[in-house]
Design a protein around this motif. Structure first.
Motif, PDB file in Angstrom:
ATOM      1  N   THR A  24      37.276  15.757  59.648  1.00 49.61           N
ATOM      2  CA  THR A  24      36.329  14.640  59.798  1.00 49.61           C
ATOM      3  C   THR A  24      36.213  14.267  61.264  1.00 49.61           C
ATOM      4  O   THR A  24      35.130  14.003  61.778  1.00 49.61           O
ATOM      5  CB  THR A  24      36.784  13.421  58.970  1.00 49.61           C
ATOM      6  OG1 THR A  24      37.002  13.834  57.625  1.00 49.61           O
ATOM      7  CG2 THR A  24      35.738  12.327  58.979  1.00 49.61           C
ATOM      8  N   LYS A  25      37.372  14.262  61.937  1.00 52.04           N
ATOM      9  CA  LYS A  25      37.368  13.960  63.372  1.00 52.04           C
ATOM     10  C   LYS A  25      36.520  14.983  64.124  1.00 52.04           C
ATOM     11  O   LYS A  25      35.686  14.639  64.945  1.00 52.04           O
ATOM     12  CB  LYS A  25      38.812  13.985  63.881  1.00 52.04           C
ATOM     13  CG  LYS A  25      38.971  13.969  65.386  1.00 52.04           C
ATOM     14  CD  LYS A  25      38.762  12.561  65.918  1.00 52.04           C
ATOM     15  CE  LYS A  25      38.645  12.505  67.436  1.00 52.04           C
ATOM     16  NZ  LYS A  25      39.782  13.032  68.148  1.00 52.04           N
ATOM     17  N   ARG A  26      36.723  16.230  63.777  1.00 50.09           N
ATOM     18  CA  ARG A  26      36.067  17.276  64.539  1.00 50.09           C
ATOM     19  C   ARG A  26      34.572  17.368  64.261  1.00 50.09           C
ATOM     20  O   ARG A  26      33.765  17.546  65.167  1.00 50.09           O
ATOM     21  CB  ARG A  26      36.724  18.617  64.213  1.00 50.09           C
ATOM     22  CG  ARG A  26      36.043  19.744  64.918  1.00 50.09           C
ATOM     23  CD  ARG A  26      36.913  20.946  65.086  1.00 50.09           C
ATOM     24  NE  ARG A  26      36.145  21.996  65.724  1.00 50.09           N
ATOM     25  CZ  ARG A  26      36.471  23.265  65.664  1.00 50.09           C
ATOM     26  NH1 ARG A  26      37.548  23.634  65.024  1.00 50.09           N
ATOM     27  NH2 ARG A  26      35.726  24.161  66.265  1.00 50.09           N
ATOM     28  N   PHE A  27      34.181  17.242  62.969  1.00 48.56           N
ATOM     29  CA  PHE A  27      32.773  17.460  62.625  1.00 48.56           C
ATOM     30  C   PHE A  27      32.012  16.162  62.395  1.00 48.56           C
ATOM     31  O   PHE A  27      30.795  16.173  62.197  1.00 48.56           O
ATOM     32  CB  PHE A  27      32.674  18.357  61.394  1.00 48.56           C
ATOM     33  CG  PHE A  27      33.247  19.729  61.638  1.00 48.56           C
ATOM     34  CD1 PHE A  27      32.542  20.663  62.370  1.00 48.56           C
ATOM     35  CD2 PHE A  27      34.519  20.054  61.173  1.00 48.56           C
ATOM     36  CE1 PHE A  27      33.077  21.919  62.609  1.00 48.56           C
ATOM     37  CE2 PHE A  27      35.055  21.303  61.415  1.00 48.56           C
ATOM     38  CZ  PHE A  27      34.344  22.237  62.139  1.00 48.56           C
ATOM     39  N   GLY A  28      32.757  15.044  62.377  1.00 43.94           N
ATOM     40  CA  GLY A  28      32.091  13.755  62.206  1.00 43.94           C
ATOM     41  C   GLY A  28      31.369  13.616  60.877  1.00 43.94           C
ATOM     42  O   GLY A  28      30.385  12.913  60.772  1.00 43.94           O
ATOM     43  N   ASP A  29      31.862  14.300  59.849  1.00 41.49           N
ATOM     44  CA  ASP A  29      31.164  14.274  58.573  1.00 41.49           C
ATOM     45  C   ASP A  29      32.174  14.460  57.439  1.00 41.49           C
ATOM     46  O   ASP A  29      32.765  15.521  57.287  1.00 41.49           O
ATOM     47  CB  ASP A  29      30.114  15.396  58.562  1.00 41.49           C
ATOM     48  CG  ASP A  29      29.197  15.315  57.358  1.00 41.49           C
ATOM     49  OD1 ASP A  29      29.682  14.978  56.263  1.00 41.49           O
ATOM     50  OD2 ASP A  29      27.994  15.595  57.503  1.00 41.49           O
ATOM     51  N   LEU A  30      32.343  13.398  56.637  1.00 46.71           N
ATOM     52  CA  LEU A  30      33.310  13.435  55.531  1.00 46.71           C
ATOM     53  C   LEU A  30      32.973  14.512  54.509  1.00 46.71           C
ATOM     54  O   LEU A  30      33.873  15.148  53.954  1.00 46.71           O
ATOM     55  CB  LEU A  30      33.288  12.085  54.795  1.00 46.71           C
ATOM     56  CG  LEU A  30      34.332  11.043  55.128  1.00 46.71           C
ATOM     57  CD1 LEU A  30      34.155   9.854  54.193  1.00 46.71           C
ATOM     58  CD2 LEU A  30      35.745  11.610  54.953  1.00 46.71           C
TER      59      LEU A  30
END
Lengths: 413, 107, 112
Positions: A24-30
């Motif tokens: 989530t941190k890396r792609f900004g998408d849950l």
């Protein structure tokens, strides 16, 4: 073979939240993170029995999940050039462990955000942090699988569209937000401890143990928070009595009738240790710490007759000041009955009738006090009302037995 | 006068590429003519949160205040000299975005 | 990121903003929003009775008097704010709700 399966289950418990959080941190998408994590674990289930468990399963899963996420984004990229290629490089060095631990905390606060409804927070936390599948969560809350799936999908869409931040709240908001997280975990625990529906098992270990596991995780991440420690202690001291709480015939066994020898001594000891730790901290306790202390008093008594009721009453008095709700008043009255007799307690209980008339425990308490005062007829009416309102099967069975044991004209022969 | 132009729809982000091109051209023109104040497409109502802080402690509720099949999917705020000029702008806006619009003046 | 903050008005509730509890200083709040760089737009709307619906999807434009949906509660005004994320937007909305003494709805614009 079964060894590998056990390992996978253990690794799933230990690593799921970490993998979802770091993606989530890396792609900004849950949504991307959840799907890629699920695919990585599915790949592990498929491959590990043949090739063996990798030396660092967590790193393997994170790397695999990263690849799955990048593959998905590349696929979508071909259709939709909104996603930027810049996000995607395979060979970022793995983040140091401390930072990733922090990511899990961010994940928890995002799932428990106040702009989401309480049911949504519970479902999302169990899915994203706990790693339960949608069918498992749907079963736990007696909701259709498709409806639960939609609830989670909608929540992920809202988090993205409204930009619910992926971060630990600032100092000003932190106490309120931690308390929101603990509410979610307490709901999960309580649903397992006293299932509300008539069509489920009265006690559902999978939910209580999941709640304890997640609270332990938060405790590890926020070791100085008194209420986190308090909630963990409360859960442990409650869970310790789980097997003693329902009889072989599926009936609820009240605290005074439980076989105290069958309580889980290790859990009791851990709960007591946490309560002592909080007492030593010398900071004014919050709700969960006081509830844990009350449970510590109960679990310190080898026999119900050894219970230090004056201590219990004093703690409930403290709790009333923190949380002046009628339910807390009701519980205080139950302890008062042990100290000052049922008549005194009944006077307090009756003052709560307007607020608690729809609550089964109110009528069950009145019934018990009236029974002890020898007022069989009134007790019977109160038991009837309590049985009518109770949803838990073990509790209904207990109340029915108590009612049928009353002396009086309508006693079955 | 300034007025609110609400775009009524039962889905969000549903404009076709042709509609988007027409809307962009329309916007560029009304910006040049000094009629444009603001324009934006809204996320789905399910991304909304209701806030009630009248009693001192803010209460948040997930979801839109009113659930309805049709809702405001986007809006313009426009500036016009009089009602007739406003009417012309809105008539054209409904054409280019191919949606029904609601118009209401600001105070 | 921009958010629409809609003011939910109720025709049965005619309390004016500044009559609330002395906190109803909407102007001062707006000034602060502007100074802090959050404010994109703010204004109160005329009553729903002044609304009209325009449908020009077909050959000829059709005008209908009144709002597209009649309801007891309606949009009474709006803020558009620029905020980095929902936490900030909700904080602003909570303050806005206090100063205007109304319930509000916060909805994000689509991020372009």
């Amino acid at each position: 073979m079964s060894d590998v399966r056990e390992t996978i289950t253990r690794v799933h418990h230990e690593e799921w939240a970490r993998v979802v959080a770091s993606l989530t941190k890396r792609f900004g998408d849950l949504d991307v993170a959840e799907e890629a994590a699920a695919e990585a674990f599915a790949t592990a289930v498929e491959r590990w029995p043949d090739v063996g468990v990798p030396p660092n399963p967590g790193a393997w899963l994170t790397t695999t999940a990263n690849r799955k996420a990048i593959d998905r984004l590349r696929r979508e990229n071909k259709r939709d050039d909104k996603h930027k290629e810049a996000q995607m490089s395979y060979d970022d060095p793995p983040e140091p462990l401390g930072v990733i631990d922090d990511e899990r905390l961010r994940l928890i606060f995002t799932c428990c955000h106040p702009a989401l409804s309480m049911e949504t927070r519970v479902a999302l936390t169990l899915r994203m942090v706990g790693g339960l599948t949608v069918p498992e969560i749907a079963r736990a809350f007696l909701v259709q699988e498709t409806a639960m799936g939609q609830r989670i999908t909608r929540a992920k869409a809202k988090i993205k569209a409204a930009r619910i931040p992926y971060r630990v709240p600032d100092t000003e908001d932190l106490p309120r937000r931690v308390s929101g997280v603990l509410t979610v975990l307490f709901i999960v625990f309580n649903e397992g401890y006293l299932a509300t529906g008539p069509d489920t098992d009265p006690v559902r270990h999978e939910l209580t143990s999941e709640a304890i596991r997640l609270t332990r995780l938060i405790r590890a991440l926020m070791p100085d928070d008194g209420e986190v420690a308090g909630l963990l202690a409360l859960m442990l001291l409650t869970e310790a009595r789980r097997t003693a709480r329902v009889s072989a015939s599926g009936e609820l066994v009240s605290l005074d009738e439980q076989d105290r020898g069958s309580w889980d001594a290790a859990m009791v000891a851990e709960g007591h240790r946490l309560v002592r730790e909080r007492l030593a901290a010398g900071v004014a306790p919050g709700r969960y710490q006081i509830l844990a202390a009350i449970n510590a008093v109960h679990t310190s008594a080898r026999d119900v007759r050894d219970t230090d009721w004056s201590q219990v009453v004093a703690l409930y008095g403290q709790l009333v000041r923190v949380d002046p709700s009628p339910i807390v008043e009701l519980n205080r009255a139950i302890a008062v009955a042990e100290l000052d007799g049922p008549e005194v307690a009944l006077a307090t209980v009756d003052r709560l009738s307007e607020k608690l008339d729809g609550y089964h425990a109110f009528h069950a308490t009145r019934a018990d006090l009236l029974r002890r005062m020898g007022q069989s007829q009134q007790a019977r009416a109160a038991y009837d009302k309590a049985i009518e309102l109770a949803g838990n099967t073990a509790e209904t069975a207990y109340l029915t037995r108590r009612r049928d044991q009353l002396a009086g004209p309508s006693k079955p022969s | 006068m300034q007025f609110l132009v609400s775009v009524l729809d039962d889905k969000t982000n549903s404009a076709t590429p042709e509609e988007m091109t027409a809307i962009t051209a329309f916007n560029e023109r009304i910006i040049a003519d000094g009629n444009w104040v603001f324009a934006g497409g809204l996320a789905a109502p399910s991304a909304a949160t209701v806030v009630d802080n009248r009693a001192g402690e803010a209460i948040f509720t997930d979801g839109p205040y009113l659930e309805s099949k049709e809702y405001i999917a986007g809006l313009w705020i426009m500036q016009a000299d009089d009602l007739d000029a406003a009417r012309d702008l809105v008539t054209e806006a409904s054409k280019v975005c191919n949606r029904r619009l609601e118009v209401r003046p600001f105070l | 990121m921009q958010y629409l903050i809609s003011v939910l008005d109720d025709e049965s509730d005619e309390s004016t903003a500044d009559a609330a509890d002395g906190s109803g200083d909407v102007d001062a709040f707006n000034e602060r929003l502007r100074a802090d760089g959050y404010l994109v737009f703010v204004a109160g709307l005329d009553s729903p009775a002044t609304a009209a619906v325009v449908d020009n999807r077909g050959d000829a434009a059709i005008f209908t008097d009144g709002p597209y949906v009649e309801s007891k509660e309606y949009l009474g005004g709006l803020w558009i704010v620029e905020a980095p994320d929902l936490d900030v937007a909700l904080k602003l909305a909570a303050e806005a709700s206090r100063v205007c003494n109304r319930k509000l709805e916060v909805r994000p614009f689509v991020d372009e």
